[in-house]
Scaffold this motif. Structure first.
Motif, PDB file in Angstrom:
ATOM      1  N   PHE A  92      34.050  12.482  32.477  1.00  0.00           N
ATOM      2  CA  PHE A  92      32.830  13.510  32.802  1.00  0.00           C
ATOM      3  C   PHE A  92      31.828  13.070  31.607  1.00  0.00           C
ATOM      4  CE2 PHE A  92      36.248  16.401  34.007  1.00  0.00           C
ATOM      5  CZ  PHE A  92      35.830  16.477  35.475  1.00  0.00           C
ATOM      6  N   LEU A 103      32.670  11.796  28.347  1.00  0.00           N
ATOM      7  CA  LEU A 103      34.519  12.198  27.976  1.00  0.00           C
ATOM      8  C   LEU A 103      35.554  11.720  28.869  1.00  0.00           C
ATOM      9  CD1 LEU A 103      35.648  14.788  26.094  1.00  0.00           C
ATOM     10  CD2 LEU A 103      35.593  15.770  28.308  1.00  0.00           C
ATOM     11  N   ALA A 156      38.427  12.714  30.469  1.00  0.00           N
ATOM     12  CA  ALA A 156      39.258  13.939  30.589  1.00  0.00           C
ATOM     13  C   ALA A 156      40.699  13.397  30.903  1.00  0.00           C
ATOM     14  CB  ALA A 156      38.873  14.953  31.635  1.00  0.00           C
ATOM     15  N   PRO A 184      48.468  21.235  26.016  1.00  0.00           N
ATOM     16  CA  PRO A 184      47.357  22.156  25.265  1.00  0.00           C
ATOM     17  C   PRO A 184      46.209  22.434  26.187  1.00  0.00           C
ATOM     18  CG  PRO A 184      47.898  20.305  23.936  1.00  0.00           C
ATOM     19  CD  PRO A 184      48.755  19.899  25.113  1.00  0.00           C
ATOM     20  N   ASN A 185      45.451  23.234  25.787  1.00  0.00           N
ATOM     21  CA  ASN A 185      44.203  23.603  26.467  1.00  0.00           C
ATOM     22  C   ASN A 185      43.087  22.396  26.689  1.00  0.00           C
ATOM     23  OD1 ASN A 185      44.035  26.159  27.838  1.00  0.00           O
ATOM     24  ND2 ASN A 185      44.106  27.198  25.958  1.00  0.00           N
ATOM     25  N   GLY A 186      42.703  22.085  27.574  1.00  0.00           N
ATOM     26  CA  GLY A 186      41.830  21.174  27.555  1.00  0.00           C
ATOM     27  C   GLY A 186      42.307  19.647  27.444  1.00  0.00           C
ATOM     28  N   ALA A 187      43.698  19.794  27.819  1.00  0.00           N
ATOM     29  CA  ALA A 187      44.212  18.311  27.985  1.00  0.00           C
ATOM     30  C   ALA A 187      44.089  17.615  29.113  1.00  0.00           C
ATOM     31  CB  ALA A 187      45.797  18.778  27.706  1.00  0.00           C
ATOM     32  N   GLY A 188      43.720  18.458  30.163  1.00  0.00           N
ATOM     33  CA  GLY A 188      43.255  17.701  31.493  1.00  0.00           C
ATOM     34  C   GLY A 188      44.064  18.137  32.665  1.00  0.00           C
ATOM     35  N   LYS A 189      44.695  19.150  32.558  1.00  0.00           N
ATOM     36  CA  LYS A 189      45.727  19.610  33.432  1.00  0.00           C
ATOM     37  C   LYS A 189      44.923  19.866  34.942  1.00  0.00           C
ATOM     38  CE  LYS A 189      47.389  22.620  31.072  1.00  0.00           C
ATOM     39  NZ  LYS A 189      46.532  22.581  29.936  1.00  0.00           N
ATOM     40  N   THR A 190      43.958  20.762  34.918  1.00  0.00           N
ATOM     41  CA  THR A 190      43.253  21.141  35.860  1.00  0.00           C
ATOM     42  C   THR A 190      42.495  20.114  36.368  1.00  0.00           C
ATOM     43  OG1 THR A 190      42.879  23.403  34.910  1.00  0.00           O
ATOM     44  CG2 THR A 190      41.181  22.666  36.617  1.00  0.00           C
ATOM     45  N   THR A 191      41.920  19.200  35.681  1.00  0.00           N
ATOM     46  CA  THR A 191      41.155  18.050  36.058  1.00  0.00           C
ATOM     47  C   THR A 191      41.980  17.331  37.082  1.00  0.00           C
ATOM     48  OG1 THR A 191      40.000  18.068  34.027  1.00  0.00           O
ATOM     49  CG2 THR A 191      39.764  16.033  35.231  1.00  0.00           C
ATOM     50  N   ARG A 210      42.395  18.534  40.122  1.00  0.00           N
ATOM     51  CA  ARG A 210      41.058  18.527  40.921  1.00  0.00           C
ATOM     52  C   ARG A 210      41.282  16.912  41.371  1.00  0.00           C
ATOM     53  NH1 ARG A 210      37.426  21.671  37.065  1.00  0.00           N
ATOM     54  NH2 ARG A 210      37.823  23.899  38.076  1.00  0.00           N
ATOM     55  N   HIS A 233      37.302  16.466  42.161  1.00  0.00           N
ATOM     56  CA  HIS A 233      36.626  15.421  41.240  1.00  0.00           C
ATOM     57  C   HIS A 233      37.490  14.439  41.517  1.00  0.00           C
ATOM     58  CE1 HIS A 233      35.128  19.065  38.510  1.00  0.00           C
ATOM     59  NE2 HIS A 233      34.200  18.710  39.358  1.00  0.00           N
ATOM     60  N   GLN A 259      42.695  28.213  38.881  1.00  0.00           N
ATOM     61  CA  GLN A 259      43.338  28.651  37.478  1.00  0.00           C
ATOM     62  C   GLN A 259      42.297  30.058  37.628  1.00  0.00           C
ATOM     63  OE1 GLN A 259      42.653  26.262  34.552  1.00  0.00           O
ATOM     64  NE2 GLN A 259      43.197  27.576  32.803  1.00  0.00           N
TER      65      GLN A 259
HETATM   66  N1  ADP Z   1      33.311  19.795  35.570  1.00  0.00           N
HETATM   67  C1  ADP Z   1      33.270  19.410  34.336  1.00  0.00           C
HETATM   68  N2  ADP Z   1      32.385  18.763  33.655  1.00  0.00           N
HETATM   69  C2  ADP Z   1      32.324  18.133  32.503  1.00  0.00           C
HETATM   70  N3  ADP Z   1      33.560  18.347  31.612  1.00  0.00           N
HETATM   71  C3  ADP Z   1      34.502  18.802  32.254  1.00  0.00           C
HETATM   72  C4  ADP Z   1      34.765  19.354  33.521  1.00  0.00           C
HETATM   73  N4  ADP Z   1      35.892  19.913  33.823  1.00  0.00           N
HETATM   74  C5  ADP Z   1      36.672  19.584  32.926  1.00  0.00           C
HETATM   75  N5  ADP Z   1      36.167  19.051  31.865  1.00  0.00           N
HETATM   76  C6  ADP Z   1      36.467  18.525  30.363  1.00  0.00           C
HETATM   77  O1  ADP Z   1      37.716  18.032  30.569  1.00  0.00           O
HETATM   78  C7  ADP Z   1      38.542  18.281  29.685  1.00  0.00           C
HETATM   79  C8  ADP Z   1      39.987  18.771  30.349  1.00  0.00           C
HETATM   80  O2  ADP Z   1      39.683  20.148  31.106  1.00  0.00           O
HETATM   81  P1  ADP Z   1      40.764  20.582  31.948  1.00  0.00           P
HETATM   82  O3  ADP Z   1      41.107  19.899  32.921  1.00  0.00           O
HETATM   83  O4  ADP Z   1      40.241  22.075  32.481  1.00  0.00           O
HETATM   84  O5  ADP Z   1      41.988  21.167  30.767  1.00  0.00           O
HETATM   85  P2  ADP Z   1      43.145  22.039  31.030  1.00  0.00           P
HETATM   86  O6  ADP Z   1      43.060  22.572  32.338  1.00  0.00           O
HETATM   87  O7  ADP Z   1      44.252  21.025  30.520  1.00  0.00           O
HETATM   88  O8  ADP Z   1      42.859  23.059  30.042  1.00  0.00           O
HETATM   89  C9  ADP Z   1      37.948  19.423  28.850  1.00  0.00           C
HETATM   90  O9  ADP Z   1      37.690  18.791  27.650  1.00  0.00           O
HETATM   91  C10 ADP Z   1      36.992  20.019  29.623  1.00  0.00           C
HETATM   92  O10 ADP Z   1      35.979  20.382  28.870  1.00  0.00           O
END
Ligand code: ADP
Ligand code: MG
Lengths: 349, 251, 286
Positions: free
Chosen positions: B14, B17, B19, B38-45, B48, B54, B86
């Protein structure tokens, strides 16, 4: 109970509408008003498919109306029977919808709305100057007939038929049929798979996409369907009044009308756009001709309609998102409560 | 067991960054795989990337051997992968039944011609997820636990082969957590492969066959739950600071 | 030609920055901006033509009045839909615009008006280029307003609060900023800028109650082109648009000048929603 009530009111109203041309009330005035109302109901319903069901607010629908009108005039002036041009007008409007819809529908919400204002105004200016542009281009000159394709700012004129009375009556019924067709289409869409997909897009585009809705395709199809109906409306309008110019058929007020009617009546519903269109026409018809006498001050109401629409729009957005239909619904609830309360009171007594 | 989903060096940026960075993973048919970190590890990413919302900026994702990393989400859904969100995303002004009907109409089931009547299918799914009594509620009026169920129900109605669950248990009270765990186990019994992100350790440890651990966008461990839980790297990254509270989750 | 394009760009920038500010802080597309420009033009008309006020002081005089108008509009109307989807606020402000238009029709009728002053036709020459004094002063007033605003945003508490809210509303709220007050101020400033632009435009263009629509669209085009963050971006966007218009007059037909800017709006929205900045970024590191 309620169904029979609707029948009792709906039946006579429909019969009256059908009979209007024979009654010759007020020198055909009512007939013209009816024609316009049906036409606007068609457009309002058509806009609602994209704007109400799919939630994509378009301020550019006058492009379809104008293209429909121009297609018919241009083709008719080149000897093609006017009735044949109606479906062609619809199709060209639809294709134009595809042309600008495909890129623009990738934008979301407000951005789409803004882009459609741009498209609408750009199209109007293009049509205004098309003849001059073509004149300056040796390749395209062939499309001009006696130096005219769209007629610039003066517009185009169609020849009037000999028996204008019968002609107008035929169009009255024709556009009534078109209105029912549009309502049928809208009803089918609303209660079918297509409408479900559009509603899902309206609610949450990303969620819709992840449960399998091809959001791009659905939005474009909705736009094309909407454009088709509006294009036909434009074509019929042109044939009814014999004269069109870009400021009228491509003008921003036309686009605004199509935004306002469904929102005033009740956006995203089947009947709302009908109510809105009737309201719109009545306001326009009454207010544009009315004068208010307040003692010595004589106030012409001729230009109050924007105030009415704008005020209503503000009130609707602030207080009742489902427009007149929502107000009606609230009234019903209130009325039933009152009835129940008075019933209870009488029982106690 | 056959490999259902495979990621090869999946990366996602992103802006500047990263992710996700070169994540390799496999999910076999019939498994429940847990994804933690941990939070922000990239799981949701990662989810996606799989669903195409994404798409990965680099690397490939194969579903039954076919590259899906450049397909649109709706296409991927129709192939048999869908997810829950989520942050729940119901269609708020639609009834619960209609929400689920969207899934039934547009998901994989309909395309394969298995489902003739989407409404029947939707009702069946509501029954299965315990939402029947709320079928005619508007989705916006549901409570959070019911919304999470609705997420699952709508996803199920598409008849997925692989279901990605993103923190469906988070925010529920212990009774509701148990109900959701039972639901997940029933899903597996009905033949659906599950890939789930979960913070509630009790939930993820009790149902998962295997865990994958992400940290700062990279995979740091993989294996059976008890083994992963003992992995020092994981403890440092994930349970590190709050080992005590992590422990209390086990209990 | 080029010079007059630059002078016009100053005016465009004033107008567009109001839009950008409101969008930045509230994520609202303010269609009533056009209505404000139109009203300001009429007020300027009355003050200058009927009351004999100095044409170049009028814009500065009426801006505070419109600031108050904007604050009230935000506090009592727009604030109510802040939680709703953005399209409702767009439609709401569209309704406000229609009402404003109608009031002008009632009060001033639909006739086209123009402000002519003793400066209107005055020009002076620099190395063979003739420059309209009128346009030059309009440019100076517009740019001056932006400079003052920039100082305000950079150096006052409220200015910093506005910038913080535009960046992240939730975080600002948590940090103790009164975001409602910030939004009112931003809406007020945006409205004041619109009135400034409108009254300056009245000195250059003829107007009627429908005035402002095409300028509004140009404003959007500029804002998207320039990106929403920076004043410099907006200024550059205004310059690009003004130049594109000037060139379209040279190469196409004068009548198509507005067509070019509307078409540009649509293309810019679709092709580079991130504005020129994103385009440059993309070119620099592919
Ligand atoms: N749409 C987006 N645009 C910019 N940065 C993103 C976006 N989605 C996630 N991120 C960044 O990617 C990283 C991983 O996020 P995320 O996958 O939501 O973490 P998790 O689900 O593991 O808590 C985070 O640093 C977040 O800020
Ligand atoms: Mg997450």
């Amino acid at each position: 109970m309620s169904r029979s009530w609707k029948l009792w009111v709906g039946g006579p109203v429909l019969a009256f509408l059908v009979l209007i041309p024979f009654l010759e009330l007020q020198g055909g005035y009512l007939q013209t008003l009816g024609f316009l109302t049906f036409l606007y109901i068609t457009m309002s319903t058509a806009w609602n498919i994209l704007g109400g069901y799919a939630g994509q607010t378009s301020f550019g629908h006058a492009t379809f109306y104008g293209l429909g009108a121009y297609t018919t005039c241009i083709l008719t002036l080149r000897g093609i029977p006017a009735l044949l041009t109606i479906p062609v007008a619809g199709m060209i409007a639809s294709l134009y919808g595809l042309l600008w819809g495909y890129p623009c529908l990738r934008l979301r919400g407000q951005y789409f709305a803004i882009a459609t204002i741009g498209v609408g105004e750009a199209t109007r200016l293009l049509m205004l100057n098309l003849d001059d542009l073509i004149k300056n281009n040796s390749l395209l000159k062939g499309f001009l007939q006696k130096g005219v394709l769209t007629g610039g700012a003066t517009g185009l004129m169609l020849p009037t038929p000999p028996d204008i009375q019968a002609y107008a009556t035929a169009f009255y019924y024709g556009v009534m049929g078109l209105m029912f067709f549009a309502l049928f289409v809208s009803w089918r869409v609303k209660n079918g798979k297509f409408g479900l997909g559009l509603f899902a897009i309206n609610m949450d585009m990303d969620a819709a996409e992840t449960v399998g809705v091809n959001t791009t395709r659905y939005k474009i199809l909705a736009l094309m369907l909407s454009a088709f109906l509006v294009g036909i409306s434009g074509s019929i309008y042109a044939q009814y009044v014999f004269y069109i110019d870009p400021q009228t058929v491509f003008g921003f007020p036309m686009s605004i009308a199509m935004v306002l009617m469904p929102i005033i009546g009740g956006i995203g519903t089947l009947i709302g756009p009908v109510l809105g269109a009737v309201f719109y026409i009545v306001v326009q018809d009454r207010i544009l001709t009315a004068n208010l006498n307040l003692g010595l001050i004589k106030l012409s109401l001729s230009s109050l309609h924007l105030l009415v629409y704008g005020g209503l729009l503000v009130l609707i957005i602030l207080f009742e998102p489902k427009g007149l239909l929502g107000v009606h619904h609230r009234f019903n609830i209130w009325w039933n409560k009152r009835k129940r309360r008075s019933l209870a009171a009488t029982e106690k007594a | 067991m056959a490999i259902l989903l495979e990621g090869r060096k999946v990366s996602r940026n992103f802006g500047g960054l990263a992710a996700l960075l070169n994540v390799n993973f496999q999910v076999r048919s019939g498994e429940i795989v847990g994804l933690i970190g941990p939070n922000g590890a990239g799981k949701t990413t990662l989810f996606r990337c799989i669903t195409g919302v994404h798409p990965p900026t680099f690397g490939r994702i194969l579903f039954k051997g076919e590259d899906i990393s450049k397909l649109m989400p709706h296409h991927i859904c129709v192939m048999g992968i869908t997810n829950t969100h989520q942050v729940v995303k119901p269609f708020p002004e639609m009834t619960v039944l209609d929400n689920v009907r969207v899934g039934a109409f547009f998901g994989k089931g309909w395309v394969r011609g298995e489902v003739k009547d989407a409404t029947q299918e939707a009702l069946r799914v509501l029954e299965f997820t315990g939402l029947t009594s709320k079928a005619n509620f508007l989705a916006r009026n549901l409570t959070l636990p019911d919304r999470k169920r609705l997420e699952v129900a709508r996803a199920l109605a598409t008849r997925p082969e692989l279901l990605l669950l993103d923190e469906v248990v988070a925010g529920l009270n212990p009774t509701e957590v148990d109900r959701m765990i039972r639901l997940i186990q029933q899903l597996r019994e009905s033949g659906i492969t599950i890939f789930m992100v979960e913070h509630v350790m009790r939930a993820v440890l009790s149902v998962s066959d295997r865990l994958i651990v992400l940290n700062f966008g990279e995979k740091i461990a993989e294996g059976p739950p008890d083994e992963v839980a003992r992995n020092p790297q994981v403890i440092e990254a994930y349970l590190g600071k709050n080992y005590a509270s992590g422990k209390s989750h086990y209990a | 030609m080029i010079v007059s394009a630059i002078l016009l760009a100053g005016l465009y920038a004033t107008m567009s920055y109001g839009l950008a500010l409101i969008y930045g802080v509230m994520k609202i597309v303010n269609l009533a901006h056009a209505g404000v420009m139109m009203w300001a033009a009429y007020v300027a008309f009355i003050l200058i033509v009927h009351l004999g006020a100095n044409p170049f002081l009028v814009p500065i005089l009426i801006a505070p009045v419109f600031f108050v108008f904007g604050v009230l509009l935000q506090r009592y109307v727009v604030q109510r839909v802040m939680g709703a989807p953005p399209i409702s606020s767009l439609l709401l402000l569209f309704g406000v615009w229609l009402i404003m238009q109608n009031i002008s029709y009632l009060v001033f009728s639909g006739d086209t008006k123009a402000v002519t002053t003793k400066y209107t036709l005055m020009t002076f020459q620099i190395s063979g280029i003739s420059i309209s004094i009128n346009r030059l002063v309009v440019f100076i007033v517009g740019v001056l307003a932006l400079v003052v605003l920039r100082q305000f945003l950079g150096h006052t508490y409220m200015g910093k609060a506005i910038r913080a809210t535009a960046q992240d509303k939730e975080a600002s709220k948590l940090a103790g900023i009164n975001t409602e007050r910030v939004m009112e101020t931003a809406f007020g400033i945006g409205t004041a800028l619109a009135s400034l632009a409108g009254s300056l435009m009245a000195l250059i263009f003829a107007f009627d109650p429908d005035f402002g629509r095409s300028h509004l669209l140009k404003g959007f085009c500029i804002v998207v082109l320039g990106g929403l963050e920076s004043m410099i971006g907006v200024a550059l966007g205004a310059l690009v648009l003004a130049l594109a218009e000037a060139l379209s007059v040279l190469w196409l037909m004068p009548a198509l000048q507005d067509f070019v800017s509307f078409a540009l709006l649509v293309i810019v929205l679709i092709v580079m929603p991130g504005g020129m900045k994103e385009l440059v970024d993309r070119l620099i590191r592919p």
